[in-house]
Design a protein around this motif. Structure first.
Motif, PDB file in Angstrom:
ATOM      1  N   GLN B 114       0.824  -1.207   0.000  1.00 35.09           N
ATOM      2  CA  GLN B 114       0.000   0.000   0.000  1.00 35.09           C
ATOM      3  C   GLN B 114       0.860   1.259   0.000  1.00 35.09           C
ATOM      4  O   GLN B 114       0.617   2.194  -0.770  1.00 35.09           O
ATOM      5  N   SER B 115       1.878   1.234   0.866  1.00 37.62           N
ATOM      6  CA  SER B 115       2.729   2.430   0.916  1.00 37.62           C
ATOM      7  C   SER B 115       3.441   2.623  -0.420  1.00 37.62           C
ATOM      8  O   SER B 115       3.577   3.741  -0.905  1.00 37.62           O
ATOM      9  N   LYS B 116       3.819   1.515  -1.007  1.00 39.07           N
ATOM     10  CA  LYS B 116       4.478   1.604  -2.302  1.00 39.07           C
ATOM     11  C   LYS B 116       3.511   2.184  -3.330  1.00 39.07           C
ATOM     12  O   LYS B 116       3.881   3.041  -4.139  1.00 39.07           O
ATOM     13  N   ASN B 117       2.277   1.691  -3.280  1.00 38.51           N
ATOM     14  CA  ASN B 117       1.267   2.193  -4.208  1.00 38.51           C
ATOM     15  C   ASN B 117       1.094   3.691  -4.069  1.00 38.51           C
ATOM     16  O   ASN B 117       1.024   4.421  -5.057  1.00 38.51           O
ATOM     17  N   GLU B 118       1.020   4.118  -2.791  1.00 41.05           N
ATOM     18  CA  GLU B 118       0.830   5.543  -2.565  1.00 41.05           C
ATOM     19  C   GLU B 118       1.982   6.343  -3.144  1.00 41.05           C
ATOM     20  O   GLU B 118       1.791   7.365  -3.798  1.00 41.05           O
ATOM     21  N   LYS B 119       3.160   5.808  -2.898  1.00 37.40           N
ATOM     22  CA  LYS B 119       4.335   6.504  -3.404  1.00 37.40           C
ATOM     23  C   LYS B 119       4.287   6.575  -4.927  1.00 37.40           C
ATOM     24  O   LYS B 119       4.562   7.614  -5.533  1.00 37.40           O
ATOM     25  N   LEU B 120       3.894   5.448  -5.506  1.00 38.35           N
ATOM     26  CA  LEU B 120       3.809   5.422  -6.968  1.00 38.35           C
ATOM     27  C   LEU B 120       2.767   6.417  -7.464  1.00 38.35           C
ATOM     28  O   LEU B 120       2.959   7.094  -8.475  1.00 38.35           O
ATOM     29  N   LEU B 124       3.290   9.408  -9.863  1.00 43.16           N
ATOM     30  CA  LEU B 124       2.521   9.543 -11.090  1.00 43.16           C
ATOM     31  C   LEU B 124       1.959  10.953 -11.205  1.00 43.16           C
ATOM     32  O   LEU B 124       2.041  11.594 -12.261  1.00 43.16           O
ATOM     33  N   GLU B 125       1.384  11.433 -10.073  1.00 41.57           N
ATOM     34  CA  GLU B 125       0.814  12.779 -10.099  1.00 41.57           C
ATOM     35  C   GLU B 125       1.871  13.803 -10.463  1.00 41.57           C
ATOM     36  O   GLU B 125       1.667  14.681 -11.305  1.00 41.57           O
ATOM     37  N   ARG B 126       3.009  13.641  -9.804  1.00 44.12           N
ATOM     38  CA  ARG B 126       4.087  14.586 -10.067  1.00 44.12           C
ATOM     39  C   ARG B 126       4.498  14.548 -11.539  1.00 44.12           C
ATOM     40  O   ARG B 126       4.645  15.574 -12.195  1.00 44.12           O
ATOM     41  N   GLU B 127       4.608  13.329 -12.023  1.00 44.41           N
ATOM     42  CA  GLU B 127       5.021  13.183 -13.417  1.00 44.41           C
ATOM     43  C   GLU B 127       3.975  13.793 -14.346  1.00 44.41           C
ATOM     44  O   GLU B 127       4.295  14.442 -15.341  1.00 44.41           O
ATOM     45  N   GLN B 128       2.695  13.565 -13.985  1.00 43.05           N
ATOM     46  CA  GLN B 128       1.597  14.098 -14.802  1.00 43.05           C
ATOM     47  C   GLN B 128       1.686  15.618 -14.860  1.00 43.05           C
ATOM     48  O   GLN B 128       1.564  16.224 -15.925  1.00 43.05           O
ATOM     49  N   LEU B 129       1.893  16.188 -13.645  1.00 42.27           N
ATOM     50  CA  LEU B 129       2.005  17.643 -13.556  1.00 42.27           C
ATOM     51  C   LEU B 129       3.138  18.146 -14.440  1.00 42.27           C
ATOM     52  O   LEU B 129       3.004  19.106 -15.194  1.00 42.27           O
ATOM     53  N   TRP B 130       4.208  17.464 -14.300  1.00 47.92           N
ATOM     54  CA  TRP B 130       5.402  17.821 -15.066  1.00 47.92           C
ATOM     55  C   TRP B 130       5.109  17.746 -16.562  1.00 47.92           C
ATOM     56  O   TRP B 130       5.455  18.624 -17.334  1.00 47.92           O
TER      57      TRP B 130
END
Lengths: 180, 271
Positions: B114-120, B124-130
């Motif tokens: 779960q923690s890994k998922n959250e991190k991912l 992902l969000e960061r990458e999307q923003l970028w």
């Protein structure tokens, strides 16, 4: 208790005890620390001694494995081990004794030839391990190995006895010793 | 273990009794084993000790090893694996323990996943923003690019042409002005010698020759230089008034041909 015997006491519950014998106090202490850091299901106890026989006025648990540490840079270290070997019962050599030679990395400093130690280990039918205890990573991996050996010698690994392990190690550990 | 056993059947009192029975049974079993061990220990302590020296060690140790290995072998062959009494309670509690261990492990795995998922997800969000930002940048750059492109087209087609035209025009005008100024200057300051005066001094042969102005001499020289650049020399004809030729040569405006003194050229001021 002049002579150390493998079965002179009943074993402690889930306890495995190793005795490190050698003149290099600092190195033995570091090795013991590394061993105690290892993750192990058994209750590890590490005893250090400069030489044998051990003083008889102290109570100590049953010793499951003795490792004689020989520093190849010092002839005295080898003599000390040879002296100490006289105070070990023959039954210990059925898999519960190991030799550890340190300092082989710096060949120029060696005053004891490797073959001398090899011959000693061969004479006592016991495994000889080489490890530069001064190098951290080497010492840690050696500690790991000793912990596994100790678990077998203490009888904490079902289906494998100390003698069993010895006969397995003997063939793979030093094939060159057969020629000596 | 007793706690987990009681969890199995908390309502029935018989279950608890069974558990205590089972526990006692196991303890008894262990006691027996310990007694066996003590007996063996006593027997062992009676055996004398034996120490070895390096010289005699090998053979006796080999014999001992052989004996022990043979004993171990026969022991293994004789021994039938002993199992715990097949009491239902034992099995259930063991199973339960096992399951709990498994559950614990799985929970650990779950939480890490779960923690890994959250991190991912965060990644992902960061990458999307970028990515969005980059796309915006790209778009604005594209707009800029197309604008610049249009500008380039207009510049190349009309403006440069016009600019060049006006420049050309300006320069032509300037040239005209210069030429005019030069001719005026020449007319004013370098007139032809007065023929009447000359006639008196010089002989009749000279007077018959039609002299040309300095202006014309220069024109001839300039035209020759630009029309036939590989051979800009002009033959000095009799219509060139010698003082003017001397003037041009002295002031470095004209040069004599290195081998033929009758020919001159204009100094290459434009190079």
């Amino acid at each position: 208790m002049a002579v150390l015997r493998p079965q002179d006491q009943l074993p402690g519950l889930n306890t495995a005890t190793i005795l490190l014998v050698g003149t290099e106090d600092a190195l033995l202490q570091q090795l013991a620390d590394s061993m105690l850091k290892e993750d192990c299901a058994s209750d590890l106890k590490v005893h250090l001694a400069q030489s044998l026989p051990l003083p008889s006025n102290v109570t100590r648990p049953r010793i499951d494995l003795i490792v004689f540490v020989v520093n190849l840079h010092s002839k005295y270290s080898l003599q000390n081990v040879e002296e100490s070997l006289r105070h070990v019962d023959a039954a210990f050599f059925l898999g519960k004794v190991g030799f550890l030679a340190t300092g082989a990395g710096r060949d120029s400093h060696c005053s004891v030839h490797r073959n001398t130690v090899l011959r000693l280990a061969q004479a006592y039918r016991s495994p000889l391990l080489f490890c530069d205890l001064e190098v951290d990573s080497f010492r840690v991996s050696m500690a790991q190995r000793l912990v596994r050996m100790l678990q077998v010698c203490a009888g904490h690994v079902p289906g494998v006895s100390a003698l069993n392990l010895l006969s397995l190690m003997g063939s793979s550990e030093n094939p060159s010793a057969e020629g000596l | 273990m007793s706690v987990s056993n009681q969890d199995i059947d908390p309502d029935s009192t018989t279950g608890v009794e069974d558990v205590t029975d089972g526990k006692e049974e196991l303890i008894k079993h262990c006691e027996e084993m310990w007694k066996d061990m003590e007996e063996c220990q006593n027997k062992l302590s009676l055996v004398g000790t034996e120490t070895l020296t390096e010289s005699n060690a090998q053979l006796s140790l080999l014999i001992m090893q052989m004996k022990c290995l043979t004993a171990e072998l026969s022991q293994w062959q004789k021994e039938t694996p002993e199992i715990l009494p097949l009491n239902e309670e034992f099995l259930v509690s063991l199973g339960k323990e096992e399951f709990q261990k498994l559950r614990h492990d799985l929970e650990l795995v779950l939480s890490t996943i779960q923690s890994k998922n959250e991190k991912l997800k965060e990644d992902l969000e960061r990458e999307q923003l970028w990515l969005d930002e980059q796309q915006q940048v790209l778009e604005s750059l594209m707009v800029l690019h197309s604008e610049l492109k249009d500008q380039i087209v207009t510049v190349s087609e009309s403006r440069i042409f016009n600019e060049l035209k006006t420049k050309l025009h300006d320069i032509k005008e300037y040239k005209e002005k210069l030429l005019l100024a030069l001719s005026e200057f020449l007319e004013d300051h370098f007139p032809l010698p007065d023929r009447n005066v000359k006639k008196k001094k010089k002989n009749t042969q000279e007077s018959t020759i039609q002299l040309i102005t300095l202006h014309e001499i220069l024109e001839i020289l300039i035209n020759r230089l630009f029309d036939v650049p590989h051979d800009p020399y002009v033959k000095i004809s009799d219509s060139f008034w010698p003082p003017y030729i001397e003037l041009l040569l002295r002031n470095g405006i004209a040069l004599r041909h290195p081998e033929d003194p009758t020919r001159i050229r204009l100094e290459a001021f434009h190079q």
